[in-house]
Design a protein around this motif. Sequence first.
Motif, short mmCIF file in Angstrom:
data_model
loop_
_atom_site.label_atom_id
_atom_site.label_comp_id
_atom_site.label_asym_id
_atom_site.label_seq_id
_atom_site.Cartn_x
_atom_site.Cartn_y
_atom_site.Cartn_z
N TYR A 129 0.67 -2.81 4.58
CA TYR A 129 0.21 -1.42 4.69
C TYR A 129 1.20 -0.63 5.56
O TYR A 129 1.07 -0.64 6.78
CB TYR A 129 -1.16 -1.36 5.36
CG TYR A 129 -2.29 -2.02 4.62
CD1 TYR A 129 -2.46 -3.41 4.64
CD2 TYR A 129 -3.24 -1.26 3.93
CE1 TYR A 129 -3.51 -4.02 3.97
CE2 TYR A 129 -4.31 -1.87 3.26
CZ TYR A 129 -4.43 -3.24 3.28
OH TYR A 129 -5.48 -3.84 2.63
N ASN A 168 -4.85 12.42 0.97
CA ASN A 168 -6.20 12.78 0.61
C ASN A 168 -6.12 13.89 -0.41
O ASN A 168 -5.57 14.95 -0.16
CB ASN A 168 -6.99 13.18 1.85
CG ASN A 168 -7.16 11.97 2.76
OD1 ASN A 168 -7.27 10.84 2.29
ND2 ASN A 168 -7.15 12.21 4.06
N HIS A 176 -7.70 0.89 13.31
CA HIS A 176 -8.42 0.78 12.04
C HIS A 176 -8.04 -0.52 11.34
O HIS A 176 -8.90 -1.28 10.91
CB HIS A 176 -8.11 2.00 11.16
CG HIS A 176 -8.52 1.84 9.73
ND1 HIS A 176 -9.85 1.87 9.33
CD2 HIS A 176 -7.80 1.61 8.60
CE1 HIS A 176 -9.90 1.68 8.01
NE2 HIS A 176 -8.68 1.52 7.55
N PHE A 177 -6.73 -0.79 11.22
CA PHE A 177 -6.31 -1.98 10.50
C PHE A 177 -6.67 -3.26 11.25
O PHE A 177 -7.12 -4.24 10.65
CB PHE A 177 -4.82 -1.91 10.13
CG PHE A 177 -4.58 -0.96 8.99
CD1 PHE A 177 -4.99 -1.27 7.71
CD2 PHE A 177 -4.00 0.28 9.22
CE1 PHE A 177 -4.82 -0.38 6.66
CE2 PHE A 177 -3.82 1.18 8.18
CZ PHE A 177 -4.22 0.85 6.89
N ASP A 225 0.87 -1.17 0.00
CA ASP A 225 0.00 0.00 0.00
C ASP A 225 0.92 1.23 0.00
O ASP A 225 1.76 1.39 0.88
CB ASP A 225 -0.84 -0.04 1.28
CG ASP A 225 -2.13 0.75 1.21
OD1 ASP A 225 -3.06 0.30 0.52
OD2 ASP A 225 -2.22 1.81 1.86
N GLN A 253 -3.16 4.57 13.03
CA GLN A 253 -4.26 3.81 12.40
C GLN A 253 -4.23 2.32 12.79
O GLN A 253 -4.85 1.50 12.11
CB GLN A 253 -4.20 3.98 10.88
CG GLN A 253 -4.50 5.42 10.47
CD GLN A 253 -4.92 5.54 9.00
OE1 GLN A 253 -5.52 4.64 8.43
NE2 GLN A 253 -4.60 6.68 8.40
N TYR A 282 -14.59 5.27 5.33
CA TYR A 282 -13.19 4.83 5.14
C TYR A 282 -13.06 3.31 5.34
O TYR A 282 -12.41 2.63 4.55
CB TYR A 282 -12.35 5.60 6.15
CG TYR A 282 -10.86 5.40 6.11
CD1 TYR A 282 -10.15 5.46 4.91
CD2 TYR A 282 -10.13 5.18 7.29
CE1 TYR A 282 -8.77 5.30 4.89
CE2 TYR A 282 -8.75 5.02 7.28
CZ TYR A 282 -8.08 5.07 6.07
OH TYR A 282 -6.72 4.92 6.06
N ASP A 293 -11.95 0.35 2.65
CA ASP A 293 -10.80 -0.53 2.89
C ASP A 293 -11.21 -2.00 2.88
O ASP A 293 -10.44 -2.86 2.46
CB ASP A 293 -10.11 -0.17 4.21
CG ASP A 293 -8.77 0.52 3.97
OD1 ASP A 293 -8.16 0.26 2.92
OD2 ASP A 293 -8.34 1.31 4.83
N GLY A 348 -7.08 9.24 -1.19
CA GLY A 348 -8.41 9.67 -0.77
C GLY A 348 -8.98 10.59 -1.84
O GLY A 348 -8.76 11.79 -1.80
N SER A 360 -0.85 7.45 0.40
CA SER A 360 -2.21 7.69 -0.07
C SER A 360 -2.76 9.00 0.50
O SER A 360 -3.63 8.98 1.35
CB SER A 360 -3.10 6.54 0.37
OG SER A 360 -2.53 5.30 0.04
N VAL A 419 1.56 2.28 7.14
CA VAL A 419 0.72 3.43 7.51
C VAL A 419 0.99 3.75 8.99
O VAL A 419 1.30 2.85 9.77
CB VAL A 419 -0.78 3.10 7.29
CG1 VAL A 419 -1.67 4.27 7.70
CG2 VAL A 419 -1.07 2.72 5.84
N GLU A 479 -9.79 5.67 -3.50
CA GLU A 479 -11.00 5.19 -2.83
C GLU A 479 -12.18 5.09 -3.80
O GLU A 479 -13.00 4.18 -3.71
CB GLU A 479 -11.34 6.11 -1.65
CG GLU A 479 -10.26 6.08 -0.57
CD GLU A 479 -10.63 6.90 0.65
OE1 GLU A 479 -11.78 7.35 0.75
OE2 GLU A 479 -9.74 7.09 1.51
N HIS A 505 -3.68 4.19 -2.39
CA HIS A 505 -5.12 4.19 -2.06
C HIS A 505 -5.51 5.65 -1.75
O HIS A 505 -5.96 5.96 -0.66
CB HIS A 505 -5.27 3.30 -0.82
CG HIS A 505 -6.66 2.98 -0.39
ND1 HIS A 505 -7.41 1.99 -0.94
CD2 HIS A 505 -7.44 3.50 0.60
CE1 HIS A 505 -8.58 1.90 -0.32
NE2 HIS A 505 -8.63 2.82 0.61
N1 ARG Z 1 -5.78 8.38 2.97
C1 ARG Z 1 -5.44 7.86 4.26
C2 ARG Z 1 -5.00 8.99 5.18
O1 ARG Z 1 -4.58 10.02 4.70
C3 ARG Z 1 -4.33 6.84 4.24
C4 ARG Z 1 -4.67 5.59 3.52
C5 ARG Z 1 -3.85 4.43 3.96
N2 ARG Z 1 -4.16 3.25 3.21
C6 ARG Z 1 -5.26 2.51 3.39
N3 ARG Z 1 -5.45 1.48 2.62
N4 ARG Z 1 -6.15 2.80 4.32
O2 ARG Z 1 -5.05 8.82 6.38
#
Ligand code: ARG
Length: 586
Positions: free
Chosen positions: A340, A127, A349-350, A122, A346, A318, A322, A164, A125, A342, A263, A162
């Motif tokens: 990922y 936004n 979230h994951f 990943d 988060q 969101y 995902d 936003g 990403s 990230v 997305e 990915h």
């Molecule tokens: N767009 C998200 C952000 O700015 C990060 C995305 C991370 N990747 C994912 N597959 N959720 O927080």
Amino acid sequence: MISTITQLKTQFENALVAAFGSEFAEIDPILVPASNPRFGDYQSNVAMSLTKKLGKSPRAIAEQLVQHLDVADLCQPPEIAGPGFINLTLKPEYLETQLNSIQSDPRLGVAPVSHPKRVIVDYPSPNIAKEMHVGHLRPAVIGDCIARILEFVGHDVQRISHVGDWGTPFGMLIAHLRTAYPEALSSTENLDLGDLSTFYREAKKRFDTDAEFREVARQSVVQLQAGDEETLRAWRIVCELSSRSYRKIYDLMGILPFIERGESFYNPFLPDVVKELEQQGLLVEDAGAKCVFLEGFTNKDGKPLPLIVQKSDGGYNYATTDLAAIRYRVQVDKAQRVIYPVGAEQTNHFAQIFQVGKRAGWITDEVEFIHAPFGLVLGEDGQKLKTRSGEAIPLKELLEEAIARARTDLETRIQEEGRQESETFIENVARVVGIGAVKYADLSQNRTSNYIFSYDKMLALQGNTAPYMLYAYVRVQGISRKGQIDFEHLGSDAQVSLKEEPELVLAKHLLQLSETLAEVAQDLLPNRLCQYLFELSQKFNQFYDRCPVLQAEEPLRTSRLILCDLTARTLKLGLSLLGIEVLERM
Ligand code: ARG
């Protein structure tokens, strides 16, 4: 070439069976690099772990095992120490053979994995339409490095961003595009809309000050979600504008190309995702919203926490997107490992979406979904790195500042040394050093910790920094220039022979590249590769300080030149896997 540790492991496995019977075939020989070089190069701690099972003392076990151990080609006779450690020291002849064989190998002895996997990494990403800032540094640097390493060791890697690219902020941007640049919508050419940050700022200003504009923006969101053709066109223009502006930064950073699958791509699949969750009996309606109640996550009253997948107004979020991505990555992309990189914020979230993905049957035992979390980039005050006015620092500014500082250092040195250098040279060195320093400072920290961003530290010529490593490389290139050596043509009969201690130390380290990369490919911790390269530079410097190269007699001279060449090539390859270029001169 099979790595030394793998060869030793096989021999230990055979010895365990030969000594204690076939039920010992699956036992892990617990083979690790020696805790102290005084004890040799590797040690096995297996004897201590078998005392219960065998009802014998660990020393007796170790002795029996060593009698069946066939490592004479690789090591001096094994030594048993302390309670029952088996210590192994590699033989110089073995090291020489290995070095001679990697000399002609562009992969420096790193064999591609025997079972390549399809891996998705990943990618950063952001936004869309917001300018990239310091928060996007780590996903870019770490993601790029992990992808390069996995690809090099032989996996089939797909890099997917990915972004936003859907949601309410678009209303404002589309509305601004319509009124400020109406010609953009009718023209088929790419119009210059100025830079992204100006565009975003203008839109935001109108949104904050003009009630009428706010209403138009709100309507644009509704039109966008309804699939209105003209609104979609405006949306595409805004996405394109931001994609182009991101690409400039990625190019400056040397981030390899990737697929952009934002997305919005998953929109058509969202209703199916919710339907499947319902069919699996996972969906519960709670205050009008559709949710999955999570196992192991509770709210502050100790009640199970819901993960909302469809809001009461019918909208998705969101997490839903995902989940659709998980399903797509397994079922369509056929990924076997999805990583990922990230931020650690988060983590929940994951953990939540992976749990739902498993319970829905999308993530099976054959696929591995991994969140590779990372810490924050802090300022020297220990707080989140910000501009003076309190905003996140734009990534472009941060990189340009590193390049500018590298340039100042370089120009001072050039002047002090009375050198004459062209503008092209200066520009290139400043870019490679500046970008390399930022990346290396990031990658050399344990991924999971926060780190303090300091231009002075990362650009220092001493310490675990990119400039130190780049210098080690330049030093070897200097040897070849001084001695007019063509490393590529040292002669087909050129052989390594190892006599002095620093030569042996360097040789052993050179042969650990493959082990190191295997570890990073598994644990996804690039700092291990940085540490390996740092130690390589140190060991090379000790060798070079104590063993004359150009002044040595043949055949020693050629042997030492080979060690120099292998060091340079290992540094170059290792740095390239970190996404860092090398320089012939600096
Ligand atoms: N767009 C998200 C952000 O700015 C990060 C995305 C991370 N990747 C994912 N597959 N959720 O927080």
